[in-house]
Write an enzyme that holds these catalytic residues in place. Structure first.
Site, PDB file in Angstrom:
ATOM      1  N   PRO A 157       0.847  -1.196   0.000  1.00  0.00           N
ATOM      2  CA  PRO A 157       0.000   0.000   0.000  1.00  0.00           C
ATOM      3  C   PRO A 157       0.878   1.240   0.000  1.00  0.00           C
ATOM      4  O   PRO A 157       1.774   1.368   0.828  1.00  0.00           O
ATOM      5  CB  PRO A 157      -0.791  -0.122   1.318  1.00  0.00           C
ATOM      6  CG  PRO A 157       0.013  -1.043   2.176  1.00  0.00           C
ATOM      7  CD  PRO A 157       0.799  -1.929   1.267  1.00  0.00           C
ATOM      8  N   MET A 158       0.651   2.142  -0.970  1.00  0.00           N
ATOM      9  CA  MET A 158       1.484   3.339  -1.072  1.00  0.00           C
ATOM     10  C   MET A 158       0.590   4.555  -1.286  1.00  0.00           C
ATOM     11  O   MET A 158      -0.133   4.631  -2.280  1.00  0.00           O
ATOM     12  CB  MET A 158       2.503   3.190  -2.206  1.00  0.00           C
ATOM     13  CG  MET A 158       3.571   2.152  -1.920  1.00  0.00           C
ATOM     14  SD  MET A 158       4.741   1.904  -3.288  1.00  0.00           S
ATOM     15  CE  MET A 158       3.770   0.876  -4.392  1.00  0.00           C
TER      16      MET A 158
ATOM     17  N   GLN B 295      -6.100  -1.495   3.205  1.00  0.00           N
ATOM     18  CA  GLN B 295      -5.297  -1.105   4.365  1.00  0.00           C
ATOM     19  C   GLN B 295      -5.998   0.027   5.107  1.00  0.00           C
ATOM     20  O   GLN B 295      -6.303   1.075   4.532  1.00  0.00           O
ATOM     21  CB  GLN B 295      -3.886  -0.664   4.004  1.00  0.00           C
ATOM     22  CG  GLN B 295      -3.075  -0.471   5.306  1.00  0.00           C
ATOM     23  CD  GLN B 295      -1.667   0.030   5.106  1.00  0.00           C
ATOM     24  OE1 GLN B 295      -1.456   1.107   4.581  1.00  0.00           O
ATOM     25  NE2 GLN B 295      -0.692  -0.752   5.566  1.00  0.00           N
TER      26      GLN B 295
ATOM     27  N   CYS C 201       3.440   3.221   9.200  1.00  0.00           N
ATOM     28  CA  CYS C 201       3.668   4.543   8.610  1.00  0.00           C
ATOM     29  C   CYS C 201       4.153   5.525   9.673  1.00  0.00           C
ATOM     30  O   CYS C 201       3.512   5.691  10.713  1.00  0.00           O
ATOM     31  CB  CYS C 201       2.391   5.061   7.971  1.00  0.00           C
ATOM     32  SG  CYS C 201       2.599   6.683   7.213  1.00  0.00           S
TER      33      CYS C 201
ATOM     34  N   HIS D 259       8.019  -4.719   7.610  1.00  0.00           N
ATOM     35  CA  HIS D 259       8.966  -3.839   6.911  1.00  0.00           C
ATOM     36  C   HIS D 259      10.272  -3.920   7.705  1.00  0.00           C
ATOM     37  O   HIS D 259      10.310  -3.541   8.872  1.00  0.00           O
ATOM     38  CB  HIS D 259       8.427  -2.405   6.874  1.00  0.00           C
ATOM     39  CG  HIS D 259       9.269  -1.471   6.059  1.00  0.00           C
ATOM     40  ND1 HIS D 259       8.736  -0.351   5.453  1.00  0.00           N
ATOM     41  CD2 HIS D 259      10.586  -1.471   5.753  1.00  0.00           C
ATOM     42  CE1 HIS D 259       9.708   0.294   4.808  1.00  0.00           C
ATOM     43  NE2 HIS D 259      10.832  -0.366   4.984  1.00  0.00           N
TER      44      HIS D 259
ATOM     45  N   GLY E 151      13.002  -2.575   0.415  1.00  0.00           N
ATOM     46  CA  GLY E 151      14.212  -2.604  -0.398  1.00  0.00           C
ATOM     47  C   GLY E 151      14.322  -3.726  -1.404  1.00  0.00           C
ATOM     48  O   GLY E 151      15.386  -3.943  -1.978  1.00  0.00           O
TER      49      GLY E 151
ATOM     50  N   ARG F 245       8.091   0.340  -3.928  1.00  0.00           N
ATOM     51  CA  ARG F 245       8.450   1.315  -4.962  1.00  0.00           C
ATOM     52  C   ARG F 245       8.927   0.680  -6.258  1.00  0.00           C
ATOM     53  O   ARG F 245       8.652   1.191  -7.341  1.00  0.00           O
ATOM     54  CB  ARG F 245       9.521   2.274  -4.422  1.00  0.00           C
ATOM     55  CG  ARG F 245       8.969   3.310  -3.472  1.00  0.00           C
ATOM     56  CD  ARG F 245      10.079   4.030  -2.740  1.00  0.00           C
ATOM     57  NE  ARG F 245      10.787   3.140  -1.816  1.00  0.00           N
ATOM     58  CZ  ARG F 245      11.948   3.419  -1.261  1.00  0.00           C
ATOM     59  NH1 ARG F 245      12.548   4.559  -1.548  1.00  0.00           N
ATOM     60  NH2 ARG F 245      12.525   2.587  -0.419  1.00  0.00           N
TER      61      ARG F 245
END
Length: 331
Positions: free
Chosen positions: A14-15, A66, A96, A168, A210, A231
């Site tokens: 989710p971004m 999310q 976040c 993460h 990453g 990303r």
């Protein structure tokens, strides 16, 4: 065709401002199996907002919502609404680090209150039958010992009933670093996440942070149940073309990027008829031809023309002409 692996084996993170419904529809043309996530949506937006924050299309399946929030009752209300709308999973954001998120008392700061996170998960699990999962960091600020992480996972799993965690593999600094810096400066610690899975073998665990290639994803899958890519999947979506074959073990051809673009046309025309601007959709497609001659021309043409009044699929056809003949034929 039977699915040898669950969708959570590989997912797209989710971004915020990135993984909107147009992005998800596009990603779904590249991979049928990958679990897609919405942007984080706050409980306040869903309950009090004027827009439809749960909008999505059936073609995006499987999709997880999310949620951002820390009020168990509000989260339960939103989870119930999301299940009714057909979402496949509810995920609570405990990762976040932005100031805006902390002020609303959700995101990474919740790692400091495992009992509350457990209450939130339990409240949602009590009212839905779909999975309720947690996305978190490996620590916050100076609370970054392995013991702290284990205590958090144990509390949320045992008291909240959470069975799946997406980790993460960086800690978060709640002050002093921007959200962007928090994605880059705290060092990655993959071995810590591997150890977590060894210590909690009964839990389903995915790793995030990453990861740039499917080869890296395969390495992580030797230790964990799932991999979440952020990303890289957005900026270089072409890597998704091989996911169904490489990571899900399906006997299927890799997605052809030119065919993927053209598969978007009916959706784009529907959206344009509703008043959506072409650029709101094509911004997610800019990185598709990364590494292929003509990719820069593709990006430039779309960037310069998709926002113009009346822009339609002809803009995409013209942009394709700058790159399509340069793609090597697949054997």
């Amino acid at each position: 065709m039977s699915q040898p692996f669950p969708a959570s084996r590989f997912s797209i993170a989710p971004m915020l401002d990135w993984t909107d419904r147009h992005c998800r529809y596009f990603h779904r043309q590249l991979t049928r199996q990958t679990l897609l996530y919405t942007e984080m949506v706050t409980t306040g937006a869903i309950i009090h907002g004027k827009g439809d924050y749960l909008a999505w299309s059936e073609e995006e399946q499987p999709v997880a919502l999310q949620l951002g929030g820390s009020d168990p009752a509000a989260l339960a209300q939103c989870a119930r609404l999301a299940e009714a709308r057909g979402y496949n999973e509810i995920n609570l954001n405990v990762g976040c680090p932005s100031d805006r998120v902390q002020n609303g008392r959700f995101g990474a700061c919740l790692m400091g209150d495992a009992a509350l996170v457990a209450d939130c998960i339990k409240a949602m699990r009590d009212v839905v039958s779909i999975p309720v999962t947690v996305k978190t960091r490996i620590g916050i600020d100076d609370q970054d010992s392995y013991e702290f992480l284990c205590d958090f996972i144990r509390t949320v799993a045992e008291q909240g009933g959470c069975e799946m965690f997406i980790i993460h593999a960086r800690k978060a600094w709640l002050s002093g670093l921007s959200p962007k810096e928090n994605r880059e400066i705290p060092p990655l610690d993959y071995p810590r996440v591997y150890q977590l899975k060894r210590d909690f073998p009964q839990l389903t665990m995915a790793i995030n942070g990453g990861i740039k290639t499917l080869e890296e994803a395969k390495q992580h899958l030797q230790h964990l149940d799932g991999v979440m890519v952020g990303r890289e999947a957005y900026q270089n979506p072409g890597i998704l073309a091989q996911v169904d074959r490489e990571l899900f073990g399906l006997d299927v051809a890799d997605s052809d990027p030119v065919a993927v673009v053209r598969a978007m046309y009916p959706y784009i025309e529907q959206e344009l008829a509703k008043g959506t601007y072409l650029g709101h959709i094509t911004r997610h497609m800019l990185g598709l031809f990364q590494g292929i001659p003509g990719a820069r021309q593709w990006r430039r043409y779309l960037s310069e023309n998709a926002h113009k009044p009346g822009a339609d699929v002809e803009v995409l056809e013209k942009a394709l002409s700058l790159v399509a003949d340069k793609i090597p034929a697949t054997v």
